[in-house]
Every structure is written in C-alpha cells, then in structure tokens.
Design a protein around this motif. Structure first.
Motif, PDB file in Angstrom:
ATOM      1  N   GLU A 279       0.781  -1.098   0.092  1.00  0.00           N
ATOM      2  CA  GLU A 279       0.049  -0.112  -0.149  1.00  0.00           C
ATOM      3  C   GLU A 279       0.922   1.302   0.165  1.00  0.00           C
ATOM      4  O   GLU A 279       0.572   2.298  -0.370  1.00  0.00           O
ATOM      5  CB  GLU A 279      -0.949   0.053   1.112  1.00  0.00           C
ATOM      6  CG  GLU A 279      -1.855  -1.174   1.260  1.00  0.00           C
ATOM      7  CD  GLU A 279      -1.522  -2.117   1.836  1.00  0.00           C
ATOM      8  OE1 GLU A 279      -2.366  -2.817   3.071  1.00  0.00           O
ATOM      9  OE2 GLU A 279      -0.536  -2.976   1.747  1.00  0.00           O
ATOM     10  N   ASP A 280       2.085   1.133   0.461  1.00  0.00           N
ATOM     11  CA  ASP A 280       3.077   2.386   0.533  1.00  0.00           C
ATOM     12  C   ASP A 280       3.650   2.177  -0.770  1.00  0.00           C
ATOM     13  O   ASP A 280       4.939   3.161  -0.823  1.00  0.00           O
ATOM     14  CB  ASP A 280       4.077   2.232   1.717  1.00  0.00           C
ATOM     15  CG  ASP A 280       3.146   2.123   2.955  1.00  0.00           C
ATOM     16  OD1 ASP A 280       2.236   2.870   3.096  1.00  0.00           O
ATOM     17  OD2 ASP A 280       3.796   1.192   3.842  1.00  0.00           O
ATOM     18  N   ALA A 282       3.467   3.865  -3.522  1.00  0.00           N
ATOM     19  CA  ALA A 282       3.441   4.841  -4.233  1.00  0.00           C
ATOM     20  C   ALA A 282       4.789   5.937  -3.910  1.00  0.00           C
ATOM     21  O   ALA A 282       5.488   6.554  -4.790  1.00  0.00           O
ATOM     22  CB  ALA A 282       2.242   6.074  -3.846  1.00  0.00           C
ATOM     23  N   ARG A 283       5.306   5.568  -2.729  1.00  0.00           N
ATOM     24  CA  ARG A 283       6.424   6.551  -2.405  1.00  0.00           C
ATOM     25  C   ARG A 283       7.600   5.828  -3.080  1.00  0.00           C
ATOM     26  O   ARG A 283       8.789   6.640  -3.416  1.00  0.00           O
ATOM     27  CB  ARG A 283       6.849   6.590  -1.071  1.00  0.00           C
ATOM     28  CG  ARG A 283       7.187   5.208  -0.439  1.00  0.00           C
ATOM     29  CD  ARG A 283       7.368   5.345   1.193  1.00  0.00           C
ATOM     30  NE  ARG A 283       7.894   3.973   2.066  1.00  0.00           N
ATOM     31  CZ  ARG A 283       8.147   4.063   3.394  1.00  0.00           C
ATOM     32  NH1 ARG A 283       7.459   5.029   3.907  1.00  0.00           N
ATOM     33  NH2 ARG A 283       8.661   3.150   3.775  1.00  0.00           N
ATOM     34  N   LEU A 285       7.494   4.588  -6.235  1.00  0.00           N
ATOM     35  CA  LEU A 285       7.344   5.303  -7.630  1.00  0.00           C
ATOM     36  C   LEU A 285       7.847   6.514  -7.755  1.00  0.00           C
ATOM     37  O   LEU A 285       8.254   7.098  -8.749  1.00  0.00           O
ATOM     38  CB  LEU A 285       5.796   4.900  -8.083  1.00  0.00           C
ATOM     39  CG  LEU A 285       5.204   3.482  -7.792  1.00  0.00           C
ATOM     40  CD1 LEU A 285       3.887   3.544  -8.290  1.00  0.00           C
ATOM     41  CD2 LEU A 285       6.239   2.490  -8.930  1.00  0.00           C
ATOM     42  N   GLU A 286       7.379   7.481  -6.385  1.00  0.00           N
ATOM     43  CA  GLU A 286       7.809   8.799  -6.761  1.00  0.00           C
ATOM     44  C   GLU A 286       9.210   8.984  -6.560  1.00  0.00           C
ATOM     45  O   GLU A 286       9.800  10.035  -7.147  1.00  0.00           O
ATOM     46  CB  GLU A 286       7.105   9.500  -5.366  1.00  0.00           C
ATOM     47  CG  GLU A 286       5.665   9.547  -5.794  1.00  0.00           C
ATOM     48  CD  GLU A 286       5.085  10.433  -6.970  1.00  0.00           C
ATOM     49  OE1 GLU A 286       5.805  11.392  -7.487  1.00  0.00           O
ATOM     50  OE2 GLU A 286       4.291   9.994  -7.578  1.00  0.00           O
ATOM     51  N   ALA A 297       2.732   3.186 -13.931  1.00  0.00           N
ATOM     52  CA  ALA A 297       2.165   2.324 -12.936  1.00  0.00           C
ATOM     53  C   ALA A 297       0.883   1.929 -12.972  1.00  0.00           C
ATOM     54  O   ALA A 297       0.080   2.856 -13.247  1.00  0.00           O
ATOM     55  CB  ALA A 297       2.631   2.885 -11.624  1.00  0.00           C
ATOM     56  N   VAL A 299      -1.607  -0.247 -10.874  1.00  0.00           N
ATOM     57  CA  VAL A 299      -1.597  -0.863  -9.553  1.00  0.00           C
ATOM     58  C   VAL A 299      -3.089  -1.246  -8.949  1.00  0.00           C
ATOM     59  O   VAL A 299      -3.821  -0.182  -9.015  1.00  0.00           O
ATOM     60  CB  VAL A 299      -1.075   0.236  -8.405  1.00  0.00           C
ATOM     61  CG1 VAL A 299      -1.288  -0.545  -6.922  1.00  0.00           C
ATOM     62  CG2 VAL A 299       0.283   0.632  -8.521  1.00  0.00           C
ATOM     63  N   TYR A 315       6.612  -5.435  -1.274  1.00  0.00           N
ATOM     64  CA  TYR A 315       7.368  -4.100  -1.514  1.00  0.00           C
ATOM     65  C   TYR A 315       8.795  -3.990  -1.583  1.00  0.00           C
ATOM     66  O   TYR A 315       9.250  -3.329  -2.249  1.00  0.00           O
ATOM     67  CB  TYR A 315       6.926  -3.380  -0.260  1.00  0.00           C
ATOM     68  CG  TYR A 315       7.307  -1.869   0.136  1.00  0.00           C
ATOM     69  CD1 TYR A 315       6.742  -0.942  -0.165  1.00  0.00           C
ATOM     70  CD2 TYR A 315       8.613  -1.881   0.592  1.00  0.00           C
ATOM     71  CE1 TYR A 315       7.125   0.256  -0.024  1.00  0.00           C
ATOM     72  CE2 TYR A 315       9.120  -0.745   0.796  1.00  0.00           C
ATOM     73  CZ  TYR A 315       8.331   0.605   0.471  1.00  0.00           C
ATOM     74  OH  TYR A 315       9.140   1.765   0.285  1.00  0.00           O
TER      75      TYR A 315
END
Length: 403
Positions: A279-280, A282-283, A285-286, A297, A299, A315
């Motif tokens: 769930e984390d 995104a960080r 990918l950023e 992406a 997801v 992860y």
C-alpha cells in the motif's frame, strides 16, 4: 594441558584463589544446612551410634526427593543455582538453551525431568550434609593445634584446612558433573532451543536483507538524482532532486532504526515504525520519478487484503527491482504492474535494455528477489524480452493470515 580442565594437583593449588571454589562450597553447605534443620526437628539428633545419624539423614533426603517429584518449578530453581554457583565462570542467559553449561533452566516438563530432579535433590542433601559437618569439624583441629598444644604442633596447623580444601574441590567438581547429567536439558528442550536459534538466524538474515534493500535503494536513488540535477543545470530541477534525496534518506533512516531496534536485545517497543507494505508503493514510484525515470504504474485494487507477510515482501521486491533499473539502466521509462490475479499476487517491472545488461544469474539483487519469492512459495523470473528487460514475480496468497 587445558586451563578449563586442570589436573587435580593444579586444581588444588589454584583453588584458594578461584571464586568457583567458594561458590561450590556454599552450594554444598546450603543443602547440608537445610538437612540439619530438618534432622533437628525430626527425628532429632541425640548422641548415639552412627547408624542412627544415617537414619536421621534419610528423612531430609526423602523429603528433598519428594519435593523434586511433586514441584516442577524446583528444577528451574536448582538449574539457576547450579549455573550461578557450580559453573559461575560461564556466563549464559538463564533460558532453556544450555549449550555452554549443559544445565537447563526450565520447570520439569515430563516425569523423566521430575525423577532426575528428585535424584539431584537427594544427592545434594546427602553430599551436602557431611560437607557441612566437615567444614566445622576439620577446622576445630587446626584451632586446637595452633592455640592449645603449641610448640612444634603449630607446624601441623595447615593440614586440616588443606584436607578440607581437598574435600571441597573434589565434592564441588563432583556436584558440577552431576548437575550436567541430572539437570541437563531433555531432548525436547534441546530441539526447542535449536528451533529457537534457527528462527533467530532466519529473522536476522531477513532483517539484513531488508536493510540491504532499503539502504541500497536510497543510495542508488540519491546518486542518480544528484547526477541528473548536475546534468540538468536547472535550479528548479536541483531543488526537486534535493527534496527527493532528503525524503529518500529519511525513509532509509527509519528502516535502519527499525532494524537496529529489532536486533537490539531487550529493545523498546517493536512496533513504533511499521515495515512498509505494498500500500506504500507510491513512495517508491515517486522516488524513481524524482530520479528522472518515467514510471508508468498500474496498481490494481485489493492490495489491502493481501496477507501482511506477502505485502511486505512484495514491497521489498518492487524496491529492489526499481533500484536495479536505476543502477543498471539509469533514468529510463519503466512499466510497473502490481495486481492480485486470482490466488496470486503478480508483480511485473519492465524497462528498456541498456547497452549491457546484467544476466539473471549474476548480481545479489536478483538473487535476493528470487530468494524472497521462493521463501513464500512463489517464483521470480528475470531476463531480456525483445528490447526490454522484464522481471516477473508470482507470490501465492493462500496459507497466510490476512493483514
């Protein structure tokens, strides 16, 4: 000649300056004092033939054996005393593991443990009682030779203490040997200790792998972002790169603090910093985007229902994959797909091939990804597909508690 097992003569010479001599002496006399208190209460200690003393001694010996059979926790108490007083030079945690001392510290878990504890207590009382008597009566002749007879008899004064010292050394060595036999861990305890050590080793290996992935990703991203900022020559781009480096470094420090807290014995609360999950993602990918990579992406939903252990390992696998892309291909377009496919979690990372790619059988990063997938019963494959490099990972969702 081993310093750990000296010869009898050397042991006697060293005995007066060794702490273990006096702790073993105390251990023996404690058992004897308890027996003598019981004997004074019942059946009494009136003067009489020596066989009456043996009859009187049978009472505390029998009581000690009965307590050993009926009170399981006595085995634990005796194990602690034996470790601290019979083998005090060997520092070892007071747990079930007895790899150094050979003496277990746990309550009796079976009748075999109870019978051995009962025999140990009976022998401790039976040997401790004459030791206590000898400690008194062998010192009286020394006082008599020194202060009553006088003259050349003073030269004989050291003989009774030396005799007592010999008895203490011999009896103490015997008690330490008996403790390693009668208070030794059972087969079940040895198996449990082995399983515990194996679990600790696996946990440490997992934490080391996590730390490698986290710090490696942070350093790789920082190097790529710094290089891109210098090449861009733009103050605005440099500001964004520095901000991304700061955020990535902070997250790496959080991971480092969490791992060190888990490894530290008796550390504080273990759940202050939760390990990241999918769930984390995104960080991650950023972070890759801030390093200059064009990340596309996809997801899928349902990641919140993925078992916690699978989500955490997923992860880390994604983190390692993006780190490899930045390390070997640089800031290139990357396609990431994470989705729940039936009873599997599927994770795919695809990027254009650089001039020279790293084969799948080389590099600790890809080996780490394969090991993580295999430990969860899944699979991972990596290799060139046309003009792209593709990492494809399948992780089963069955057999784990839901997060």
């Amino acid at each position: 000649m081993s310093s750990r097992h000296p010869t009898p003569v050397l042991a006697l010479v060293q005995a007066p300056v060794r702490a273990v001599t006096y702790t073993r002496w105390l251990h023996l006399t404690l058992g004897g004092l308890a027996a003598m208190v019981v004997m004074m209460v019942f059946p009494g200690t009136e003067e009489g033939p020596s066989w009456q003393w043996l009859e009187a001694l049978a009472v505390p010996v029998g009581l000690a054996a009965a307590f050993g059979l009926g009170v399981p926790v006595l085995r634990q108490a005796e194990g602690i005393q034996a470790r601290l007083m019979l083998v005090p030079g060997q520092r070892e945690p007071l747990g079930p593991d007895a790899s150094e001392t050979g003496i277990a510290v746990a309550p009796s878990a079976s009748w075999s443990d109870r019978w051995r504890t009962a025999l140990w207590l009976a022998l401790r009382v039976a040997l401790g009682t004459p030791m206590t008597v000898a400690s008194v009566w062998l010192l009286i002749p020394a006082w008599y030779l020194a202060f009553s007879l006088g003259g050349w008899y003073v030269l004989l004064t050291p003989l009774p203490p030396l005799l007592l010292l010999s008895v203490v050394v011999g009896a103490g060595t015997l008690m330490a040997s008996l403790a390693r036999r009668l208070l030794a861990p059972s087969a079940a305890e040895r198996l449990a200790a082995l399983e515990e050590r194996t679990d600790r080793l696996l946990e440490h290996n997992r934490l080391a792998r996590e730390l490698h992935d986290s710090i490696g990703h942070a350093l790789t991203a920082a190097v790529v972002q710094a290089g891109a900022a210098r090449a861009a020559g733009s103050a605005e781009f440099t500001e964004r790169a520095l901000t991304a480096i700061e955020h990535t470094g902070r997250r790496a420090l959080e991971d480092l603090e969490r791992v060190l807290r888990l490894l530290r014995e008796g550390g504080g609360a273990r759940g202050d910093v939760e390990p990241p999950k999918l769930e984390d993602a995104a960080r991650l990918l950023e972070s890759a985007r801030a390093a200059g990579a064009e990340v596309d992406a996809e997801v899928g939903g349902g990641l919140d229902s993925v078992p916690a252990v699978v989500s955490r390992e997923g992860y880390r696998i994604l983190q390692e994959a993006l780190t490899n892309v930045l390390r070997h291909a640089g800031p290139v377009p990357v396609a990431v797909a994470v989705a729940v496919d039936g009873r599997d979690l599927r994770l795919t990372v695809r990027n254009p091939l650089p001039g020279a790619y790293v084969p799948a059988d080389r590099g600790s990063g890809l080996r780490g990804v394969s090991e993580r997938a295999a430990l969860l019963g899944g699979s991972a494959s990596a290799g060139p597909e046309g003009d792209s490099w593709c990492l494809d990972v399948h992780l089963p969702l069955d057999g784990y508690g839901r997060s």
